[in-house]
Write an enzyme that holds these catalytic residues in place. Structure first.
Site, short mmCIF file in Angstrom:
data_model
loop_
_atom_site.label_atom_id
_atom_site.label_comp_id
_atom_site.label_asym_id
_atom_site.label_seq_id
_atom_site.Cartn_x
_atom_site.Cartn_y
_atom_site.Cartn_z
N MET A 30 -58.85 12.28 13.88
CA MET A 30 -59.53 11.02 13.55
C MET A 30 -60.87 11.32 12.86
SD MET A 30 -58.59 8.26 16.43
CE MET A 30 -59.82 8.72 17.63
N GLY A 31 -61.00 12.54 12.34
CA GLY A 31 -62.21 12.88 11.59
C GLY A 31 -63.39 13.18 12.50
N HIS A 37 -61.36 20.71 16.25
CA HIS A 37 -60.39 20.38 15.20
C HIS A 37 -60.11 21.61 14.32
CE1 HIS A 37 -62.46 16.33 15.78
NE2 HIS A 37 -61.19 16.04 16.02
P1 AMP Z 1 -59.24 13.47 17.59
O1 AMP Z 1 -59.89 13.57 16.27
O2 AMP Z 1 -60.17 13.30 18.73
O3 AMP Z 1 -58.07 12.52 17.61
O4 AMP Z 1 -58.58 14.92 17.84
C1 AMP Z 1 -57.65 15.46 16.93
C2 AMP Z 1 -57.01 16.65 17.57
O5 AMP Z 1 -57.99 17.62 17.85
C3 AMP Z 1 -56.32 16.29 18.89
O6 AMP Z 1 -55.09 16.97 18.98
C4 AMP Z 1 -57.30 16.80 19.89
O7 AMP Z 1 -56.71 17.17 21.12
C5 AMP Z 1 -57.88 18.00 19.21
N1 AMP Z 1 -59.19 18.31 19.78
C6 AMP Z 1 -60.23 17.46 19.95
N2 AMP Z 1 -61.25 18.09 20.57
C7 AMP Z 1 -60.83 19.35 20.79
C8 AMP Z 1 -61.44 20.49 21.41
N3 AMP Z 1 -62.67 20.46 21.91
N4 AMP Z 1 -60.71 21.62 21.47
C9 AMP Z 1 -59.45 21.67 20.97
N5 AMP Z 1 -58.85 20.64 20.38
C10 AMP Z 1 -59.52 19.49 20.29
#
Ligand code: AMP
Length: 512
Positions: A30-31, A37
Protein backbone atom coordinates in the site's frame (compact mmCIF):
# COMPACT_ATOMS: atom_id res chain seq x y z
CA UNK A 1 11.12 0.58 -14.49
CA UNK A 2 7.69 1.03 -16.02
CA UNK A 3 4.98 2.84 -14.13
CA UNK A 4 1.69 1.21 -15.04
CA UNK A 5 -1.68 2.55 -13.98
CA UNK A 6 -4.21 0.65 -16.10
CA UNK A 7 -5.30 -2.96 -15.85
CA UNK A 8 -5.05 -3.41 -19.60
CA UNK A 9 -1.41 -2.34 -19.70
CA UNK A 10 -0.54 -4.44 -16.66
CA UNK A 11 -2.14 -7.52 -18.21
CA UNK A 12 -0.36 -7.06 -21.51
CA UNK A 13 2.96 -6.57 -19.66
CA UNK A 14 2.43 -9.87 -17.81
CA UNK A 15 1.36 -11.70 -20.95
CA UNK A 16 4.57 -10.61 -22.62
CA UNK A 17 6.75 -11.74 -19.73
CA UNK A 18 5.01 -15.10 -19.60
CA UNK A 19 5.27 -15.54 -23.37
CA UNK A 20 9.02 -15.18 -22.97
CA UNK A 21 8.98 -17.98 -20.41
CA UNK A 22 9.97 -15.66 -17.58
CA UNK A 23 8.91 -16.21 -14.00
CA UNK A 24 7.00 -13.30 -12.54
CA UNK A 25 7.01 -12.19 -8.91
CA UNK A 26 4.51 -9.77 -7.38
CA UNK A 27 5.05 -7.69 -4.24
CA UNK A 28 1.70 -6.15 -3.25
CA UNK A 29 1.95 -3.05 -1.04
CA UNK A 30 0.00 0.00 0.00
CA UNK A 31 3.03 2.24 -0.49
CA UNK A 32 4.79 4.47 2.07
CA UNK A 33 7.55 1.98 1.55
CA UNK A 34 10.08 1.07 4.21
CA UNK A 35 12.73 -1.60 4.68
CA UNK A 36 10.02 -4.22 5.43
CA UNK A 37 8.55 -3.78 1.96
CA UNK A 38 11.99 -3.60 0.41
CA UNK A 39 12.94 -6.94 1.97
CA UNK A 40 10.09 -8.50 -0.01
CA UNK A 41 11.28 -6.71 -3.14
CA UNK A 42 14.83 -7.97 -2.65
CA UNK A 43 13.65 -11.52 -2.12
CA UNK A 44 11.49 -11.32 -5.25
CA UNK A 45 14.34 -9.92 -7.33
CA UNK A 46 16.60 -12.73 -6.18
CA UNK A 47 14.06 -15.42 -7.04
CA UNK A 48 12.14 -14.27 -10.12
CA UNK A 49 13.05 -13.18 -13.64
CA UNK A 50 10.61 -10.28 -13.64
CA UNK A 51 9.34 -8.44 -10.55
CA UNK A 52 6.29 -6.21 -10.29
CA UNK A 53 5.52 -4.17 -7.17
CA UNK A 54 2.02 -2.85 -6.72
CA UNK A 55 1.18 0.28 -4.78
CA UNK A 56 -2.49 0.61 -4.02
CA UNK A 57 -4.08 1.94 -0.84
CA UNK A 58 -7.07 -0.36 -0.95
CA UNK A 59 -10.17 1.49 0.31
CA UNK A 60 -12.07 -1.79 0.66
CA UNK A 61 -9.92 -2.96 3.57
CA UNK A 62 -10.45 0.14 5.69
CA UNK A 63 -13.48 0.49 7.95
CA UNK A 64 -15.55 3.72 7.85
CA UNK A 65 -13.90 5.05 11.02
CA UNK A 66 -10.39 4.02 10.06
CA UNK A 67 -7.38 5.88 8.73
CA UNK A 68 -7.93 5.65 4.94
CA UNK A 69 -7.85 9.39 4.34
CA UNK A 70 -4.71 10.03 6.40
CA UNK A 71 -2.87 6.83 5.42
CA UNK A 72 0.63 7.98 4.39
CA UNK A 73 1.07 8.34 0.63
CA UNK A 74 4.32 9.32 -1.02
CA UNK A 75 4.46 7.95 -4.53
CA UNK A 76 7.56 9.79 -5.71
CA UNK A 77 9.62 8.65 -2.75
CA UNK A 78 8.33 5.08 -3.21
CA UNK A 79 9.34 5.10 -6.87
CA UNK A 80 12.79 6.42 -5.96
CA UNK A 81 13.23 3.56 -3.49
CA UNK A 82 12.03 0.96 -5.97
CA UNK A 83 14.25 2.41 -8.69
CA UNK A 84 17.25 1.09 -6.77
CA UNK A 85 16.05 -2.47 -7.26
CA UNK A 86 15.78 -4.71 -10.28
CA UNK A 87 12.06 -4.09 -10.65
CA UNK A 88 10.53 -4.14 -14.12
CA UNK A 89 7.20 -2.50 -13.35
CA UNK A 90 5.27 -0.70 -10.63
CA UNK A 91 1.52 -1.15 -10.84
CA UNK A 92 -0.09 1.89 -9.35
CA UNK A 93 -3.76 2.06 -10.35
CA UNK A 94 -6.19 4.76 -9.24
CA UNK A 95 -9.05 3.53 -7.06
CA UNK A 96 -11.60 3.80 -9.93
CA UNK A 97 -9.52 1.42 -12.02
CA UNK A 98 -9.84 -1.31 -9.39
CA UNK A 99 -13.34 -0.43 -8.22
CA UNK A 100 -15.18 1.11 -11.20
CA UNK A 101 -18.78 2.24 -10.88
CA UNK A 102 -21.02 -0.79 -10.63
CA UNK A 103 -18.36 -2.94 -8.98
CA UNK A 104 -20.35 -5.46 -6.95
CA UNK A 105 -18.47 -8.71 -6.34
CA UNK A 106 -16.31 -9.43 -3.30
CA UNK A 107 -14.44 -12.41 -1.94
CA UNK A 108 -15.68 -13.60 1.45
CA UNK A 109 -12.89 -15.31 3.35
CA UNK A 110 -14.11 -17.81 5.94
CA UNK A 111 -13.69 -18.28 9.67
CA UNK A 112 -10.00 -17.35 9.73
CA UNK A 113 -11.02 -13.85 8.74
CA UNK A 114 -13.41 -13.46 11.66
CA UNK A 115 -10.69 -13.75 14.31
CA UNK A 116 -8.34 -11.11 15.75
CA UNK A 117 -7.84 -8.44 13.09
CA UNK A 118 -11.12 -9.51 11.50
CA UNK A 119 -12.98 -9.12 14.81
CA UNK A 120 -11.46 -5.70 15.46
CA UNK A 121 -11.77 -4.54 11.86
CA UNK A 122 -15.01 -5.98 10.43
CA UNK A 123 -14.82 -6.40 6.67
CA UNK A 124 -11.05 -5.87 6.62
CA UNK A 125 -10.15 -9.30 5.26
CA UNK A 126 -13.00 -9.27 2.75
CA UNK A 127 -11.32 -6.15 1.35
CA UNK A 128 -7.89 -7.78 1.48
CA UNK A 129 -9.04 -11.04 -0.15
CA UNK A 130 -10.89 -9.17 -2.88
CA UNK A 131 -7.99 -6.94 -3.81
CA UNK A 132 -5.43 -9.75 -3.60
CA UNK A 133 -7.50 -11.91 -5.93
CA UNK A 134 -7.92 -8.98 -8.30
CA UNK A 135 -4.17 -8.27 -8.24
CA UNK A 136 -3.41 -11.94 -8.88
CA UNK A 137 -5.78 -11.90 -11.85
CA UNK A 138 -4.39 -8.66 -13.22
CA UNK A 139 -0.68 -9.32 -12.71
CA UNK A 140 -0.82 -13.13 -13.00
CA UNK A 141 2.28 -13.72 -10.89
CA UNK A 142 3.93 -17.10 -10.44
CA UNK A 143 5.02 -16.09 -6.95
CA UNK A 144 3.59 -13.48 -4.58
CA UNK A 145 5.53 -12.06 -1.63
CA UNK A 146 3.96 -11.28 1.74
CA UNK A 147 5.36 -10.26 5.12
CA UNK A 148 5.12 -12.28 8.33
CA UNK A 149 4.36 -8.91 9.92
CA UNK A 150 0.72 -9.44 8.87
CA UNK A 151 0.60 -13.07 9.98
CA UNK A 152 -3.17 -13.45 9.87
CA UNK A 153 -3.26 -11.86 6.43
CA UNK A 154 -0.77 -14.46 5.22
CA UNK A 155 -3.02 -17.24 6.44
CA UNK A 156 -6.13 -15.68 4.92
CA UNK A 157 -4.32 -15.37 1.59
CA UNK A 158 -3.01 -18.90 1.91
CA UNK A 159 -6.59 -20.18 2.30
CA UNK A 160 -7.70 -18.06 -0.63
CA UNK A 161 -4.96 -19.56 -2.81
CA UNK A 162 -5.76 -23.10 -1.74
CA UNK A 163 -9.55 -22.83 -1.73
CA UNK A 164 -9.81 -21.12 -5.10
CA UNK A 165 -6.97 -23.11 -6.70
CA UNK A 166 -5.04 -20.01 -7.64
CA UNK A 167 -1.90 -20.87 -9.59
CA UNK A 168 0.43 -18.81 -7.46
CA UNK A 169 3.02 -19.69 -4.88
CA UNK A 170 3.39 -17.66 -1.73
CA UNK A 171 6.65 -16.62 -0.19
CA UNK A 172 6.52 -15.27 3.35
CA UNK A 173 9.36 -13.01 4.47
CA UNK A 174 10.44 -12.35 8.08
CA UNK A 175 9.50 -9.21 9.99
CA UNK A 176 11.95 -6.37 9.49
CA UNK A 177 12.39 -4.33 12.66
CA UNK A 178 13.86 -1.01 13.71
CA UNK A 179 17.07 -1.19 15.75
CA UNK A 180 15.02 -1.12 18.97
CA UNK A 181 12.79 -4.00 17.85
CA UNK A 182 9.70 -2.09 16.73
CA UNK A 183 8.26 -3.82 13.67
CA UNK A 184 8.49 -1.48 10.70
CA UNK A 185 5.11 -0.24 9.55
CA UNK A 186 3.82 2.61 7.46
CA UNK A 187 1.61 3.47 10.44
CA UNK A 188 4.64 4.16 12.65
CA UNK A 189 4.64 7.56 10.91
CA UNK A 190 1.62 8.49 13.08
CA UNK A 191 3.70 8.20 16.27
CA UNK A 192 5.31 11.09 18.16
CA UNK A 193 8.86 10.54 19.45
CA UNK A 194 7.46 9.62 22.87
CA UNK A 195 4.85 7.23 21.45
CA UNK A 196 7.49 5.71 19.21
CA UNK A 197 9.42 4.65 22.35
CA UNK A 198 6.26 3.35 24.01
CA UNK A 199 5.48 1.24 20.93
CA UNK A 200 8.53 -0.96 21.47
CA UNK A 201 6.60 -2.65 24.29
CA UNK A 202 4.83 -4.89 21.75
CA UNK A 203 8.08 -6.43 20.64
CA UNK A 204 9.57 -6.47 24.17
CA UNK A 205 6.59 -8.37 25.53
CA UNK A 206 6.85 -10.97 22.77
CA UNK A 207 10.57 -11.42 23.33
CA UNK A 208 9.91 -11.82 27.03
CA UNK A 209 7.44 -14.62 26.26
CA UNK A 210 9.95 -16.24 23.95
CA UNK A 211 12.57 -16.25 26.70
CA UNK A 212 10.06 -17.85 29.06
CA UNK A 213 9.31 -20.55 26.48
CA UNK A 214 12.98 -21.25 25.91
CA UNK A 215 13.27 -21.56 29.67
CA UNK A 216 10.65 -24.30 29.69
CA UNK A 217 7.32 -22.49 30.11
CA UNK A 218 4.67 -24.02 27.88
CA UNK A 219 1.41 -22.82 29.46
CA UNK A 220 -0.16 -20.29 27.12
CA UNK A 221 -2.47 -19.06 29.87
CA UNK A 222 0.55 -17.91 31.84
CA UNK A 223 2.40 -16.58 28.80
CA UNK A 224 -0.58 -14.59 27.54
CA UNK A 225 -1.10 -13.15 31.04
CA UNK A 226 2.55 -12.03 31.12
CA UNK A 227 2.39 -10.37 27.70
CA UNK A 228 -0.87 -8.70 28.68
CA UNK A 229 0.63 -7.41 31.94
CA UNK A 230 3.72 -6.11 30.15
CA UNK A 231 1.69 -4.07 27.68
CA UNK A 232 -1.05 -2.89 30.03
CA UNK A 233 1.45 -1.59 32.57
CA UNK A 234 2.82 0.92 30.07
CA UNK A 235 0.88 4.20 30.10
CA UNK A 236 -0.34 5.32 26.69
CA UNK A 237 -1.04 1.83 25.39
CA UNK A 238 -4.42 0.26 24.87
CA UNK A 239 -4.27 -3.44 24.30
CA UNK A 240 -6.63 -4.90 21.73
CA UNK A 241 -5.77 -8.60 21.84
CA UNK A 242 -3.03 -11.06 22.77
CA UNK A 243 -3.24 -14.72 21.83
CA UNK A 244 -1.03 -17.72 21.33
CA UNK A 245 -2.38 -19.83 18.52
CA UNK A 246 -1.49 -22.71 16.28
CA UNK A 247 -0.40 -21.18 13.03
CA UNK A 248 -2.77 -22.57 10.41
CA UNK A 249 -6.28 -22.16 11.82
CA UNK A 250 -5.20 -19.56 14.40
CA UNK A 251 -6.96 -21.45 17.17
CA UNK A 252 -5.77 -20.84 20.73
CA UNK A 253 -3.66 -23.64 22.18
CA UNK A 254 -3.10 -24.68 25.78
CA UNK A 255 0.57 -25.39 25.39
CA UNK A 256 3.15 -23.78 23.16
CA UNK A 257 4.80 -26.02 20.62
CA UNK A 258 7.10 -25.32 17.72
CA UNK A 259 5.44 -23.16 15.07
CA UNK A 260 2.84 -21.65 17.42
CA UNK A 261 2.48 -17.91 17.09
CA UNK A 262 1.88 -15.12 19.58
CA UNK A 263 -0.25 -12.36 18.06
CA UNK A 264 -0.68 -8.92 19.59
CA UNK A 265 -2.47 -5.75 18.63
CA UNK A 266 -2.50 -2.52 20.60
CA UNK A 267 -3.23 1.11 20.14
CA UNK A 268 -0.38 3.49 20.91
CA UNK A 269 -1.51 7.09 20.64
CA UNK A 270 -3.12 7.55 17.23
CA UNK A 271 -1.76 4.30 15.74
CA UNK A 272 -3.12 0.79 15.92
CA UNK A 273 -0.10 -1.53 15.78
CA UNK A 274 0.25 -5.28 15.35
CA UNK A 275 3.16 -7.63 15.90
CA UNK A 276 3.76 -11.35 16.22
CA UNK A 277 6.36 -13.95 17.10
CA UNK A 278 6.72 -17.56 16.01
CA UNK A 279 7.97 -19.87 18.74
CA UNK A 280 10.62 -22.41 17.91
CA UNK A 281 13.83 -23.94 19.18
CA UNK A 282 16.48 -21.43 20.27
CA UNK A 283 18.72 -20.36 17.45
CA UNK A 284 16.34 -21.07 14.56
CA UNK A 285 16.56 -18.57 11.73
CA UNK A 286 13.52 -16.35 10.99
CA UNK A 287 13.01 -18.11 7.66
CA UNK A 288 13.05 -21.52 9.27
CA UNK A 289 10.54 -20.37 11.90
CA UNK A 290 8.20 -19.24 9.12
CA UNK A 291 8.65 -22.60 7.47
CA UNK A 292 7.80 -24.36 10.72
CA UNK A 293 4.72 -22.19 11.21
CA UNK A 294 3.50 -22.81 7.70
CA UNK A 295 3.86 -26.56 8.26
CA UNK A 296 5.05 -26.77 4.76
CA UNK A 297 7.97 -27.77 2.71
CA UNK A 298 10.40 -25.25 1.42
CA UNK A 299 10.73 -25.96 -2.25
CA UNK A 300 14.43 -26.10 -2.86
CA UNK A 301 15.66 -24.58 -6.08
CA UNK A 302 17.27 -27.85 -7.13
CA UNK A 303 13.90 -29.41 -7.84
CA UNK A 304 11.62 -26.48 -8.38
CA UNK A 305 11.52 -23.94 -11.12
CA UNK A 306 9.98 -21.52 -8.67
CA UNK A 307 10.57 -20.78 -5.03
CA UNK A 308 7.86 -20.65 -2.40
CA UNK A 309 6.02 -22.85 -0.02
CA UNK A 310 4.16 -25.90 -1.15
CA UNK A 311 1.60 -25.16 1.42
CA UNK A 312 -0.06 -28.10 3.13
CA UNK A 313 0.75 -30.42 0.28
CA UNK A 314 3.12 -32.52 2.29
CA UNK A 315 0.82 -32.40 5.27
CA UNK A 316 -1.99 -33.82 3.19
CA UNK A 317 0.21 -36.62 1.97
CA UNK A 318 1.07 -37.46 5.53
CA UNK A 319 -2.51 -37.43 6.71
CA UNK A 320 -3.36 -40.00 4.08
CA UNK A 321 -0.26 -42.01 4.92
CA UNK A 322 -1.13 -45.68 4.84
CA UNK A 323 2.31 -47.04 4.34
CA UNK A 324 5.67 -45.34 4.26
CA UNK A 325 6.45 -46.85 0.90
CA UNK A 326 3.43 -45.07 -0.55
CA UNK A 327 4.68 -41.66 0.35
CA UNK A 328 6.79 -39.95 -2.24
CA UNK A 329 8.27 -37.49 0.21
CA UNK A 330 9.84 -40.18 2.34
CA UNK A 331 13.39 -39.53 3.33
CA UNK A 332 14.58 -42.99 4.16
CA UNK A 333 12.22 -45.92 3.75
CA UNK A 334 12.51 -48.55 6.49
CA UNK A 335 13.36 -51.23 3.96
CA UNK A 336 16.28 -49.12 2.81
CA UNK A 337 17.42 -48.77 6.38
CA UNK A 338 17.20 -52.49 7.05
CA UNK A 339 18.66 -53.72 3.85
CA UNK A 340 21.28 -51.13 3.15
CA UNK A 341 22.55 -49.25 6.13
CA UNK A 342 22.16 -51.79 8.87
CA UNK A 343 23.95 -54.37 6.75
CA UNK A 344 26.65 -51.93 5.67
CA UNK A 345 27.38 -50.16 8.96
CA UNK A 346 26.70 -52.97 11.45
CA UNK A 347 28.46 -56.15 10.31
CA UNK A 348 28.03 -57.46 13.88
CA UNK A 349 24.55 -56.56 15.13
CA UNK A 350 25.24 -58.01 18.55
CA UNK A 351 27.34 -54.94 19.48
CA UNK A 352 24.27 -52.71 19.54
CA UNK A 353 22.92 -52.18 23.06
CA UNK A 354 20.99 -48.98 22.61
CA UNK A 355 18.39 -48.17 19.97
CA UNK A 356 17.69 -44.47 19.61
CA UNK A 357 14.27 -43.47 18.40
CA UNK A 358 14.27 -39.94 17.08
CA UNK A 359 13.54 -37.93 14.02
CA UNK A 360 16.63 -36.89 12.21
CA UNK A 361 15.19 -34.77 9.45
CA UNK A 362 17.90 -32.54 8.09
CA UNK A 363 16.72 -30.01 5.52
CA UNK A 364 18.86 -31.75 2.93
CA UNK A 365 18.03 -35.47 2.86
CA UNK A 366 21.59 -36.34 1.87
CA UNK A 367 22.73 -35.12 5.28
CA UNK A 368 20.75 -37.79 7.11
CA UNK A 369 23.10 -39.68 9.45
CA UNK A 370 23.27 -42.97 7.57
CA UNK A 371 23.24 -41.40 4.15
CA UNK A 372 26.54 -39.65 4.68
CA UNK A 373 27.92 -40.28 8.17
CA UNK A 374 30.95 -38.12 7.41
CA UNK A 375 28.77 -35.06 6.65
CA UNK A 376 27.19 -34.66 10.04
CA UNK A 377 24.27 -32.34 10.70
CA UNK A 378 23.02 -30.30 13.61
CA UNK A 379 20.96 -33.19 14.98
CA UNK A 380 23.82 -35.70 14.92
CA UNK A 381 26.42 -33.34 16.29
CA UNK A 382 24.27 -32.50 19.34
CA UNK A 383 23.25 -36.15 19.72
CA UNK A 384 26.86 -37.38 19.63
CA UNK A 385 27.82 -34.77 22.20
CA UNK A 386 24.99 -35.84 24.52
CA UNK A 387 25.94 -39.49 24.18
CA UNK A 388 29.62 -38.73 24.73
CA UNK A 389 30.76 -40.19 21.42
CA UNK A 390 33.24 -38.41 19.20
CA UNK A 391 32.57 -40.00 15.82
CA UNK A 392 30.24 -42.16 13.79
CA UNK A 393 32.67 -45.06 14.40
CA UNK A 394 32.24 -44.72 18.14
CA UNK A 395 28.49 -44.25 17.73
CA UNK A 396 27.86 -47.43 15.79
CA UNK A 397 29.94 -49.46 18.22
CA UNK A 398 27.04 -49.25 20.69
CA UNK A 399 24.13 -47.30 19.25
CA UNK A 400 21.75 -47.52 16.37
CA UNK A 401 19.44 -44.73 15.25
CA UNK A 402 16.27 -46.47 14.25
CA UNK A 403 14.37 -45.35 11.27
CA UNK A 404 10.95 -46.72 11.93
CA UNK A 405 9.66 -44.07 14.29
CA UNK A 406 11.09 -41.21 12.36
CA UNK A 407 8.19 -40.04 10.30
CA UNK A 408 9.07 -38.63 6.92
CA UNK A 409 7.10 -35.51 7.79
CA UNK A 410 9.21 -32.38 7.60
CA UNK A 411 6.63 -30.24 9.37
CA UNK A 412 6.76 -29.82 13.12
CA UNK A 413 3.90 -32.14 14.05
CA UNK A 414 3.37 -35.39 12.22
CA UNK A 415 -0.18 -36.66 12.59
CA UNK A 416 -0.86 -39.49 15.04
CA UNK A 417 -1.97 -41.58 12.15
CA UNK A 418 1.34 -41.15 10.36
CA UNK A 419 3.24 -41.92 13.55
CA UNK A 420 1.18 -45.07 14.06
CA UNK A 421 1.85 -46.13 10.48
CA UNK A 422 5.60 -45.62 10.87
CA UNK A 423 5.64 -47.39 14.24
CA UNK A 424 4.74 -50.72 12.79
CA UNK A 425 8.20 -51.12 11.25
CA UNK A 426 10.04 -50.82 14.55
CA UNK A 427 9.56 -54.31 16.01
CA UNK A 428 11.11 -55.91 12.91
CA UNK A 429 14.13 -53.70 13.22
CA UNK A 430 14.58 -54.21 16.93
CA UNK A 431 14.33 -57.97 16.64
CA UNK A 432 17.50 -57.90 14.56
CA UNK A 433 19.47 -56.66 17.57
CA UNK A 434 19.93 -59.62 19.92
CA UNK A 435 21.67 -57.73 22.76
CA UNK A 436 19.49 -54.66 22.79
CA UNK A 437 18.79 -53.60 26.37
CA UNK A 438 17.97 -49.89 26.15
CA UNK A 439 15.68 -47.66 24.12
CA UNK A 440 16.54 -43.96 24.06
CA UNK A 441 13.44 -42.07 22.95
CA UNK A 442 14.04 -38.44 21.97
CA UNK A 443 11.37 -35.77 21.68
CA UNK A 444 7.68 -35.49 22.30
CA UNK A 445 6.48 -37.07 19.06
CA UNK A 446 8.67 -40.15 19.42
CA UNK A 447 7.71 -40.40 23.11
CA UNK A 448 3.97 -40.35 22.36
CA UNK A 449 4.44 -42.81 19.56
CA UNK A 450 6.54 -45.16 21.69
CA UNK A 451 4.01 -45.05 24.51
CA UNK A 452 0.95 -45.50 22.30
CA UNK A 453 2.08 -47.61 19.41
CA UNK A 454 4.91 -49.70 20.83
CA UNK A 455 3.96 -50.12 24.48
CA UNK A 456 0.24 -50.03 23.63
CA UNK A 457 -0.63 -47.64 26.47
CA UNK A 458 -3.91 -45.74 26.56
CA UNK A 459 -4.12 -41.93 26.57
CA UNK A 460 -4.85 -41.86 30.31
CA UNK A 461 -1.83 -43.99 31.12
CA UNK A 462 0.63 -41.68 29.36
CA UNK A 463 2.20 -38.97 31.46
CA UNK A 464 2.74 -35.63 29.69
CA UNK A 465 6.19 -35.55 28.13
CA UNK A 466 7.40 -32.26 29.63
CA UNK A 467 6.13 -33.21 33.08
CA UNK A 468 7.75 -36.60 32.90
CA UNK A 469 11.14 -35.12 32.02
CA UNK A 470 10.75 -32.34 34.59
CA UNK A 471 13.70 -30.13 35.50
CA UNK A 472 16.12 -33.02 35.20
CA UNK A 473 15.52 -33.07 31.45
CA UNK A 474 15.30 -36.85 31.15
CA UNK A 475 13.50 -39.82 32.74
CA UNK A 476 13.72 -43.58 32.68
CA UNK A 477 11.59 -46.62 33.32
CA UNK A 478 11.74 -50.33 32.86
CA UNK A 479 9.32 -51.59 30.23
CA UNK A 480 8.20 -54.97 29.04
CA UNK A 481 8.34 -54.93 25.26
CA UNK A 482 5.79 -57.25 23.73
CA UNK A 483 7.37 -56.38 20.39
CA UNK A 484 10.53 -58.14 21.61
CA UNK A 485 8.80 -61.24 22.89
CA UNK A 486 8.15 -59.77 26.35
CA UNK A 487 11.75 -58.76 27.04
CA UNK A 488 12.50 -56.28 29.81
CA UNK A 489 14.13 -53.17 28.43
CA UNK A 490 15.28 -49.90 29.94
CA UNK A 491 13.49 -46.95 28.32
CA UNK A 492 15.12 -43.52 28.61
CA UNK A 493 13.21 -40.42 27.54
CA UNK A 494 14.91 -37.12 26.77
CA UNK A 495 14.43 -33.96 24.74
CA UNK A 496 15.00 -34.07 21.03
CA UNK A 497 18.42 -32.56 20.22
CA UNK A 498 17.05 -29.95 17.82
CA UNK A 499 13.24 -29.82 18.00
CA UNK A 500 11.32 -28.25 20.89
CA UNK A 501 12.63 -25.71 23.32
CA UNK A 502 14.52 -27.61 25.93
CA UNK A 503 17.75 -29.50 25.85
CA UNK A 504 18.65 -32.50 27.96
CA UNK A 505 21.95 -32.61 29.81
CA UNK A 506 24.68 -35.04 28.79
CA UNK A 507 23.32 -38.58 28.91
CA UNK A 508 26.74 -40.19 28.54
CA UNK A 509 26.86 -41.54 32.12
CA UNK A 510 23.63 -43.49 31.53
CA UNK A 511 25.29 -45.63 28.90
CA UNK A 512 28.55 -46.46 30.65
P1 AMP B 1 1.35 -2.91 3.49
O1 AMP B 1 1.93 -1.87 2.61
O2 AMP B 1 1.30 -2.55 4.92
O3 AMP B 1 0.06 -3.48 2.95
O4 AMP B 1 2.39 -4.14 3.42
C1 AMP B 1 2.73 -4.74 2.20
C2 AMP B 1 3.47 -6.00 2.48
O5 AMP B 1 4.65 -5.71 3.19
C3 AMP B 1 2.65 -6.96 3.33
O6 AMP B 1 2.81 -8.29 2.86
C4 AMP B 1 3.26 -6.79 4.68
O7 AMP B 1 3.15 -7.93 5.51
C5 AMP B 1 4.70 -6.52 4.36
N1 AMP B 1 5.34 -5.81 5.46
C6 AMP B 1 4.89 -4.70 6.08
N2 AMP B 1 5.71 -4.37 7.10
C7 AMP B 1 6.68 -5.31 7.12
C8 AMP B 1 7.82 -5.54 7.96
N3 AMP B 1 8.12 -4.73 8.97
N4 AMP B 1 8.58 -6.61 7.70
C9 AMP B 1 8.27 -7.45 6.68
N5 AMP B 1 7.23 -7.28 5.87
C10 AMP B 1 6.43 -6.23 6.08
Amino acid sequence: MRLISTIAEMQSFSREARAQGKSLGLVPTMGALHEGHLSLVRRACAQCDVVVASIFVNPAQFGPAEDLSRYPRNLQQDLDLLQEHKIEAVFCPPAEEIYPPGFDTTVGPGTLAELFEGASRPGHFRGVATVVLKLFNIVQPDVAYFGQKDFQQVQVVRRLVEDLNLPVRLVVCPIVREADGLAMSSRNAYLSAEERKTATILHCSLRHAERQVHGGETSTVRLVAEIRKFIEEVPGTQLDYVAIVEPLQLQAVERVSTGCVALVAARVGPARLIDNLIFGPPGETPDRLIQLAMASRLVASSEARLPGLEIDLLKKRIETCRDCAAVSAIRLPPSEFLLKYLRRDYPDLSVVRVAIIARDSPLKPENYLYHRPENGNRFTSILFEQLGVASFEEFRARFVLTDALRCHCTGPRPSERALAACAKFLPDELRLLPNLNTMLVLGEDAYGQFQRNILGRGVNEIQHFQERLGDQGWAEESVVMAALGGRNVRAIYAHHPTLGYRRSPSLASLFK
